[in-house]
Design a protein around this motif. Structure first.
Motif, PDB file in Angstrom:
ATOM      1  N   THR A   1      42.885  45.122  43.124  1.00 19.56           N
ATOM      2  CA  THR A   1      42.599  43.831  43.878  1.00 19.56           C
ATOM      3  C   THR A   1      43.790  42.772  44.305  1.00 19.56           C
ATOM      4  N   PHE A   2      44.701  42.888  43.376  1.00 14.75           N
ATOM      5  CA  PHE A   2      45.929  41.810  43.340  1.00 14.75           C
ATOM      6  C   PHE A   2      46.922  42.346  44.109  1.00 14.75           C
ATOM      7  N   TRP A   3      46.696  43.820  44.528  1.00 22.56           N
ATOM      8  CA  TRP A   3      47.958  44.495  45.330  1.00 22.56           C
ATOM      9  C   TRP A   3      47.964  43.788  46.630  1.00 22.56           C
TER      10      TRP A   3
ATOM     11  N   THR B   1      39.479  31.781  33.092  1.00 22.21           N
ATOM     12  CA  THR B   1      38.666  32.454  34.323  1.00 22.21           C
ATOM     13  C   THR B   1      38.756  31.385  35.668  1.00 22.21           C
ATOM     14  N   SER B   2      39.152  30.508  35.532  1.00 23.26           N
ATOM     15  CA  SER B   2      39.349  29.675  36.704  1.00 23.26           C
ATOM     16  C   SER B   2      40.766  29.951  37.353  1.00 23.26           C
ATOM     17  N   SER B   3      41.756  30.408  36.537  1.00 22.62           N
ATOM     18  CA  SER B   3      42.998  30.816  36.957  1.00 22.62           C
ATOM     19  C   SER B   3      42.771  31.995  37.731  1.00 22.62           C
ATOM     20  N   VAL B   4      41.832  33.194  37.174  1.00 16.22           N
ATOM     21  CA  VAL B   4      41.626  34.267  37.959  1.00 16.22           C
ATOM     22  C   VAL B   4      40.707  34.093  39.362  1.00 16.22           C
ATOM     23  N   LEU B   5      40.216  32.998  39.471  1.00 13.64           N
ATOM     24  CA  LEU B   5      39.505  32.844  40.879  1.00 13.64           C
ATOM     25  C   LEU B   5      40.736  31.898  41.727  1.00 13.64           C
ATOM     26  N   MET B   6      41.283  31.449  41.095  1.00 14.26           N
ATOM     27  CA  MET B   6      42.801  30.635  41.975  1.00 14.26           C
ATOM     28  C   MET B   6      43.516  31.842  42.556  1.00 14.26           C
TER      29      MET B   6
ATOM     30  N   TRP C   1      55.353  45.654  35.657  1.00 15.96           N
ATOM     31  CA  TRP C   1      54.467  44.948  34.884  1.00 15.96           C
ATOM     32  C   TRP C   1      53.092  45.602  34.879  1.00 15.96           C
ATOM     33  N   PRO C   2      52.170  45.208  34.040  1.00 12.89           N
ATOM     34  CA  PRO C   2      50.752  45.927  33.673  1.00 12.89           C
ATOM     35  C   PRO C   2      49.903  45.812  34.961  1.00 12.89           C
ATOM     36  N   VAL C   3      49.389  46.861  35.418  1.00 11.59           N
ATOM     37  CA  VAL C   3      48.239  46.969  36.709  1.00 11.59           C
ATOM     38  C   VAL C   3      47.115  46.106  36.207  1.00 11.59           C
ATOM     39  N   GLU C   4      46.551  45.395  37.009  1.00  8.09           N
ATOM     40  CA  GLU C   4      45.477  44.906  36.712  1.00  8.09           C
ATOM     41  C   GLU C   4      44.217  45.408  37.515  1.00  8.09           C
ATOM     42  N   THR C   5      43.128  45.836  36.752  1.00  8.39           N
ATOM     43  CA  THR C   5      42.046  46.388  37.512  1.00  8.39           C
ATOM     44  C   THR C   5      40.883  46.024  36.728  1.00  8.39           C
TER      45      THR C   5
ATOM     46  N   PHE D   1      36.955  41.274  37.573  1.00  7.96           N
ATOM     47  CA  PHE D   1      38.317  41.134  37.732  1.00  7.96           C
ATOM     48  C   PHE D   1      38.450  39.942  36.637  1.00  7.96           C
ATOM     49  N   GLN D   2      39.509  40.078  35.739  1.00  5.30           N
ATOM     50  CA  GLN D   2      40.125  39.349  34.761  1.00  5.30           C
ATOM     51  C   GLN D   2      41.551  39.596  34.935  1.00  5.30           C
TER      52      GLN D   2
END
Length: 704
Positions: free
Chosen positions: A274-276, A162-167, A298-302, A438-439
């Motif tokens: 969000t990561f685009w 979860t911290s890596s997501v925040l980064m 790569w897989p989309v992240e949503t 978001f994860q």
């Protein structure tokens, strides 16, 4: 060959010392890896600037995992003293954003990075000592004290992710590439997604407490279901496939979004994932510490809301019944391709457990039978809200790990991501997040006409929670008035006679399910209810949000009665907006809980692990002339409070020392007792014909 990040240990065997060595390695490797992640931050400012408004800054998470060990070790009796009470309170509880617009406005005086690093070093020594020297036997099970050691390590690994997501959500200037966190560099054209037939079958889920591998509470119990035939997308939805939805105006077509999704989309002003990252050179993708040209395969992240909108669009485009899979359907896919958990001695055959990269990879890299990425790469959103299996029980040392999420607002994610390690990587794990959250999470879709079952019971069935809900909101029993209501009214009357005249803030400490908090709000502008049990305060929160609760109560044997209680029928509906509930430790409260004109602590002190500390510091929470109203039956038990901490109920120097004697001695330094002690009865219903009848002694103390 790259060394493997240690797997979650097998907790059985015959060689205790060999297992001790393995657990020491598991702990230190985890603690080291967590600190390595924070080396991605480029400067101290990065620790204090919130990546997103709905979460704490990263300094909190840098300290949180270490204080978690110490707080849980104290509760379990593995250690008997704190390292730093201030930090262990400040870093105790994180933020599960309860709504996409629910901002945390609390202000904290955060410590320096150097202070937190020094604390982590001290905590490491303590934890090492516990693992190295505490006696234990094998197997280590749910009821064993040493189970809490694994609890701390696996909790650390959750926050690694979860911290890596925040980064990833941080401004790019606050992160820098790191040799230990290198992403995949392979990318290409997105493969065309096709549908795969998944035959019908039975899934049997749930673990036994005798299973000698660590697990969280929601994994235990029993569930089985017969899953009809369905079709599943061969690949996770790729960035390339999701681009079709974006290009088709998916983010501007309100008909594709449900009410919750539309509210989030408008609030977030979302126009793409969000990561685009749009740029003059075309789309880019934000990774942990850099932006790269968009890897379309790569897989989309949503979040779940975006995934659902895509499925509605796909259904409209194809004329098929497209949706996210349920938890049961995900398990059918897992069984269909004959997968097993990550091996201990070889790399995962999936982008999982940090065995390959610190990022996603192409969706067709890891093939699992007819499908790809059944596990790994990114988590997969499911349509199933998290729910308890039959036989679910909370762990007494971490009673709020899952129970607050049984609200039909947290959806299950399955399969794990590239950074899912330890328990997270196991197929039996059951993590869930708010649908706007978001994860490192994406999705695959299924085609089926089978409706989504809703397994969540609308009735609270936790026996203790139901008992206290009835105690607080139920009907008068055996002619004895409702105790929380009576205590609130007494406190209000005492305040009128002896208080400082202020009605701005009151504190209901040990509020349980919250009745007294609502009653106090008839008089006070703001009432804070605090209880150690997250399960209890969830009842109060639910009442404040919806105005009603439902629960079952035992009648006789296996027979139960069904009850509904409403704030409007109790005359409390108008008070709900003035009440706020928090989880907290009365012996170690956050500094923000101060400035009260009245504190009510009913049936609390004889259940605290450090009542003297509470009594020594409670005056600091009150305004000048404020009142402290205590009520307690003085049923001191070593199960809750070490005998050395008892306020009374024992012989001292040959003479009987009552709790009232102890209260006068401790509180007399900062308070004046303004009322003679008063006995107030209460009744707790166990079954239709069995009740507990008790007298609680009430004392009233005015701050000097």
């Amino acid at each position: 060959m790259k060394s493997l990040f240690p797997r979650t240990p097998f907790l059985a065997g015959s060689d205790v010392e060999a297992k001790r060595t393995e657990l020491l390695h598991y702990f230190h490797a985890t603690f080291d890896r967590y600190e390595s992640l924070f080396e991605v931050l480029s400067c101290d400012e990065a620790y204090y600037k919130k990546p997103i408004t709905l979460r704490h800054p990263l300094i909190f998470y840098f300290g949180h995992t270490a204080t978690f060990f110490i707080n849980k070790f104290l509760l379990a009796g593995l250690i008997d003293k704190r390292i730093d009470p201030r930090l262990e309170s400040m870093f105790a509880i994180g933020v599960d954003e309860m709504s996409w617009d629910d901002l945390d406005d609390a202000r904290y005086e955060w410590p320096t990075v150097a202070e937190v690093r020094a604390y982590r070093n001290k905590a490491r020594e303590v934890i090492d000592g516990v693992i190295r020297y505490t006696p234990f036997s094998l197997p280590i099970g749910w009821d064993d004290t040493f189970w809490v050691v694994l609890m701390g390590i696996e909790h650390d690994r959750i926050h690694l992710e979860t911290s890596s997501v925040l980064m990833r959500q941080h401004d790019l200037k606050y992160v820098t590439p790191h040799p230990d966190w290198q992403p995949c560099r392979d990318s290409g054209t997105a493969p065309r997604n096709t549908l795969v037939n998944i035959p019908s079958g039975r899934v049997v889920l749930g673990r036994a407490l005798t299973d000698p591998i660590y697990g969280w509470d929601n994994e235990y119990g029993h569930h089985q279901a017969d899953v009809p035939t369905f079709q599943a997308s061969r690949y996770l939805v790729s960035n390339g496939e999701f681009l079709e939805f974006v290009t088709a105006g998916g983010y501007t077509d309100d008909s594709l979004w449900d009410e919750e999704g539309l509210g989030w989309r408008r609030y977030a002003r979302a126009e793409f994932p969000t990561f685009w990252v749009p740029s003059a050179d075309g789309w880019k993708l934000r990774l942990l510490a850099e932006e790269v040209p968009m890897p379309w395969d790569w897989p989309v992240e949503t979040n779940c809301l975006e995934a659902r909108a895509f499925c509605r669009w796909k259904a409209r485009e194809t004329g098929q019944s497209v949706r996210l899979p349920t938890e049961d359907e995900w398990h059918r896919m897992y069984d269909h391709v004959h997968l097993s958990d990550v091996p201990h001695d070889a790399p995962a055959a999936a982008n999982l457990h940090l065995d390959h990269w610190a990022s996603s990879c192409p969706v067709n890299r890891f093939i699992h039978g007819d499908l790809a990425d059944v596990v790994g790469n990114v988590w997969q959103w499911c349509e199933t809200p998290t729910y308890p299996f039959d036989g679910f029980d909370v762990h007494p040392i971490y009673d709020d790990f899952t129970s607050p999420t049984f609200d039909e607002r947290h959806n299950i994610i399955k399969g794990g991501s590239w950074i899912a390690t330890g328990n997270e990587s196991r197929h039996a794990s059951r993590y869930a997040f708010r649908r706007h959250f978001f994860q490192h999470a994406g999705f695959r879709y299924v085609v089926t006409d089978t409706p989504v079952p809703n397994p969540v019971s609308a009735y609270e069935t936790d026996a203790m929670v139901s008992q206290y809900a009835e105690f607080h909101y139920g009907e008068t029993t055996l002619g004895v008035p409702n105790f929380p209501q009576a205590m609130a009214q007494l406190a209000i009357d005492f305040h009128r006679r002896h208080g400082n005249g202020g009605k701005a803030r009151a504190l209901d400490l040990g509020c349980a399910t919250g009745r007294a908090s609502f009653e106090l709000a008839k008089t006070f502008d703001k009432v804070i209810g605090i209880d150690f049990s997250a399960r209890f305060i969830q009842v109060g929160i639910r009442l404040a949000e919806t105005g009603a609760i439902r629960y079952t109560m035992p009648e006789e044997g296996e027979l139960v009665g069904y009850h509904e209680r409403r704030l409007d029928s109790l005359g409390l509906l108008e008070t709900a907006q003035r009440v706020e509930f928090w989880q907290g430790d009365a012996c170690n409260l956050k500094d923000i809980f101060s400035g009260f004109d009245l504190i009510l602590a009913a049936n609390l002190i004889d259940r605290l692990y450090a009542p003297r500390r509470f009594l020594d510091t409670v005056a600091d929470r009150l305004n000048s002339g404020g009142l402290l109203v205590l009520a307690s039956p003085y049923t001191w038990l070593e199960e809750y409070t070490k005998r050395s901490e008892w306020i009374g109920g024992f012989k001292k120097d040959g003479e009987s020392r009552t709790t009232l004697d102890g209260l006068k001695e401790i509180l007399g330094r900062k308070f004046v007792m303004v009322e003679a002690p008063l006995s107030v009865p209460f009744v707790i219903r166990e079954t239709r014909r069995k009740h507990q009848h008790t007298l609680s002694e009430v004392t009233v103390w005015k701050r000097k």
